[in-house]
Motif scaffolding. Structure first.
Motif, mmCIF file in Angstrom:
data_model
loop_
_atom_site.group_PDB
_atom_site.id
_atom_site.type_symbol
_atom_site.label_atom_id
_atom_site.label_comp_id
_atom_site.label_asym_id
_atom_site.label_seq_id
_atom_site.Cartn_x
_atom_site.Cartn_y
_atom_site.Cartn_z
ATOM 1 N N TRP A 1 -29.227 29.241 69.269
ATOM 2 C CA TRP A 1 -30.070 29.031 68.087
ATOM 3 C C TRP A 1 -29.885 27.620 67.527
ATOM 4 O O TRP A 1 -30.853 26.941 67.205
ATOM 5 C CB TRP A 1 -29.750 30.081 67.026
ATOM 6 N N LEU A 2 -28.633 27.173 67.404
ATOM 7 C CA LEU A 2 -28.350 25.826 66.903
ATOM 8 C C LEU A 2 -28.982 24.766 67.807
ATOM 9 O O LEU A 2 -29.547 23.783 67.323
ATOM 10 C CB LEU A 2 -26.842 25.601 66.776
ATOM 11 N N HIS A 3 -28.889 24.963 69.107
ATOM 12 C CA HIS A 3 -29.503 24.025 70.051
ATOM 13 C C HIS A 3 -31.018 24.003 69.876
ATOM 14 O O HIS A 3 -31.634 22.930 69.844
ATOM 15 C CB HIS A 3 -29.126 24.389 71.495
ATOM 16 N N LEU A 4 -31.615 25.169 69.768
ATOM 17 C CA LEU A 4 -33.063 25.256 69.603
ATOM 18 C C LEU A 4 -33.514 24.545 68.324
ATOM 19 O O LEU A 4 -34.439 23.732 68.339
ATOM 20 C CB LEU A 4 -33.515 26.720 69.562
ATOM 21 N N VAL A 5 -32.839 24.830 67.224
ATOM 22 C CA VAL A 5 -33.254 24.300 65.924
ATOM 23 C C VAL A 5 -32.966 22.807 65.781
ATOM 24 O O VAL A 5 -33.811 22.046 65.316
ATOM 25 C CB VAL A 5 -32.572 25.089 64.779
ATOM 26 N N PHE A 6 -31.774 22.360 66.202
ATOM 27 C CA PHE A 6 -31.368 20.982 65.929
ATOM 28 C C PHE A 6 -31.529 20.020 67.100
ATOM 29 O O PHE A 6 -31.514 18.806 66.889
ATOM 30 C CB PHE A 6 -29.914 20.944 65.441
ATOM 31 N N ILE A 7 -31.719 20.510 68.311
ATOM 32 C CA ILE A 7 -31.843 19.624 69.470
ATOM 33 C C ILE A 7 -33.215 19.749 70.128
ATOM 34 O O ILE A 7 -33.957 18.773 70.232
ATOM 35 C CB ILE A 7 -30.736 19.899 70.522
ATOM 36 N N ALA A 8 -33.565 20.940 70.545
ATOM 37 C CA ALA A 8 -34.805 21.144 71.305
ATOM 38 C C ALA A 8 -36.051 20.807 70.492
ATOM 39 O O ALA A 8 -37.037 20.308 71.041
ATOM 40 C CB ALA A 8 -34.873 22.582 71.814
ATOM 41 N N LEU B 1 -36.217 18.620 68.039
ATOM 42 C CA LEU B 1 -36.111 17.303 67.423
ATOM 43 C C LEU B 1 -37.252 16.401 67.895
ATOM 44 O O LEU B 1 -37.425 16.164 69.086
ATOM 45 C CB LEU B 1 -34.766 16.660 67.763
ATOM 46 N N ASP B 2 -38.055 15.954 66.940
ATOM 47 C CA ASP B 2 -39.133 15.015 67.237
ATOM 48 C C ASP B 2 -39.307 14.113 66.022
ATOM 49 O O ASP B 2 -38.527 14.166 65.071
ATOM 50 C CB ASP B 2 -40.435 15.740 67.608
ATOM 51 N N GLY B 3 -40.324 13.286 66.042
ATOM 52 C CA GLY B 3 -40.564 12.356 64.939
ATOM 53 C C GLY B 3 -40.789 13.041 63.609
ATOM 54 O O GLY B 3 -40.387 12.533 62.561
ATOM 55 N N TRP B 4 -41.441 14.183 63.629
ATOM 56 C CA TRP B 4 -41.697 14.921 62.389
ATOM 57 C C TRP B 4 -40.409 15.460 61.784
ATOM 58 O O TRP B 4 -40.235 15.446 60.560
ATOM 59 C CB TRP B 4 -42.706 16.042 62.617
ATOM 60 N N VAL B 5 -39.510 15.921 62.622
ATOM 61 C CA VAL B 5 -38.219 16.416 62.120
ATOM 62 C C VAL B 5 -37.413 15.250 61.552
ATOM 63 O O VAL B 5 -36.776 15.379 60.495
ATOM 64 C CB VAL B 5 -37.445 17.157 63.225
ATOM 65 N N VAL B 6 -37.464 14.106 62.226
ATOM 66 C CA VAL B 6 -36.781 12.915 61.715
ATOM 67 C C VAL B 6 -37.356 12.534 60.350
ATOM 68 O O VAL B 6 -36.612 12.245 59.407
ATOM 69 C CB VAL B 6 -36.872 11.738 62.716
ATOM 70 N N LEU B 7 -38.698 12.555 60.211
ATOM 71 C CA LEU B 7 -39.327 12.291 58.916
ATOM 72 C C LEU B 7 -38.831 13.275 57.864
ATOM 73 O O LEU B 7 -38.525 12.893 56.730
ATOM 74 C CB LEU B 7 -40.850 12.368 59.020
ATOM 75 N N GLY B 8 -38.731 14.541 58.223
ATOM 76 C CA GLY B 8 -38.227 15.557 57.298
ATOM 77 C C GLY B 8 -36.815 15.266 56.837
ATOM 78 O O GLY B 8 -36.485 15.408 55.660
ATOM 79 N N PHE B 9 -35.963 14.813 57.771
ATOM 80 C CA PHE B 9 -34.586 14.471 57.401
ATOM 81 C C PHE B 9 -34.543 13.225 56.515
ATOM 82 O O PHE B 9 -33.770 13.169 55.548
ATOM 83 C CB PHE B 9 -33.714 14.264 58.640
ATOM 84 N N VAL B 10 -35.357 12.228 56.799
ATOM 85 C CA VAL B 10 -35.421 11.023 55.951
ATOM 86 C C VAL B 10 -35.885 11.416 54.548
ATOM 87 O O VAL B 10 -35.324 10.970 53.545
ATOM 88 C CB VAL B 10 -36.352 9.952 56.567
ATOM 89 N N ALA B 11 -36.902 12.259 54.492
ATOM 90 C CA ALA B 11 -37.415 12.724 53.198
ATOM 91 C C ALA B 11 -36.336 13.464 52.423
ATOM 92 O O ALA B 11 -36.152 13.242 51.221
ATOM 93 C CB ALA B 11 -38.627 13.629 53.417
ATOM 94 N N GLN B 12 -35.621 14.339 53.100
ATOM 95 C CA GLN B 12 -34.573 15.104 52.431
ATOM 96 C C GLN B 12 -33.459 14.184 51.952
ATOM 97 O O GLN B 12 -32.895 14.377 50.878
ATOM 98 C CB GLN B 12 -34.031 16.177 53.375
ATOM 99 N N PHE B 13 -33.142 13.136 52.742
ATOM 100 C CA PHE B 13 -32.127 12.163 52.339
ATOM 101 C C PHE B 13 -32.558 11.436 51.063
ATOM 102 O O PHE B 13 -31.763 11.285 50.127
ATOM 103 C CB PHE B 13 -31.871 11.162 53.472
ATOM 104 N N LEU B 14 -33.818 10.984 51.010
ATOM 105 C CA LEU B 14 -34.314 10.318 49.797
ATOM 106 C C LEU B 14 -34.243 11.248 48.597
ATOM 107 O O LEU B 14 -33.851 10.836 47.497
ATOM 108 C CB LEU B 14 -35.761 9.864 49.985
#
Length: 104
Positions: A7-14, A16-29
């Motif tokens: 599950w962790l691999h599916l959610v955090f690795i498999a 992972l794309d540009g949209w997920v990166v944008l989501g993490f940047v947004a959450q960081f801000l």
């Protein structure tokens, strides 16, 4: 244990794309607004909300709104849309007050 690792691999690795990166940047801000507020409050020894809090709120909320629209998540779309109204209104009130009294 294997199911958890899968599950962790599916959610955090498999996924992972540009949209997920944008989501993490947004959450960081969005998180940084609390860091800014905490540091500002510690410096003066009382709870305050600096103007930067509202700018981080708008930045994080805008990116989270884009991400939630892409993900078609109605809960986050509604939450971020309504929140942005409050953030912009608070900035408007702050700047309106500063125009009346430039010594602030």
């Amino acid at each position: 244990m294997d199911a958890l690792l899968d599950w962790l691999h599916l959610v955090f690795i498999a996924r992972l794309d540009g949209w997920v990166v944008l989501g993490f940047v947004a959450q960081f801000l969005f998180m940084m607004r609390f860091v800014v507020q905490w540091i500002a409050s510690e410096r003066v020894g009382r709870s305050i909300v600096p103007v930067a809090f509202w700018f981080f709120s708008i930045g994080g909320s805008s990116l989270l709104l884009i991400y939630s629209i892409r993900q078609q998540d109605p809960v986050f779309i509604a939450g971020q849309s309504l929140g942005m109204i409050i953030y912009f209104r608070n900035l408007w009130l702050i700047f309106k007050e500063k125009r009346r009294d430039p010594g602030i």
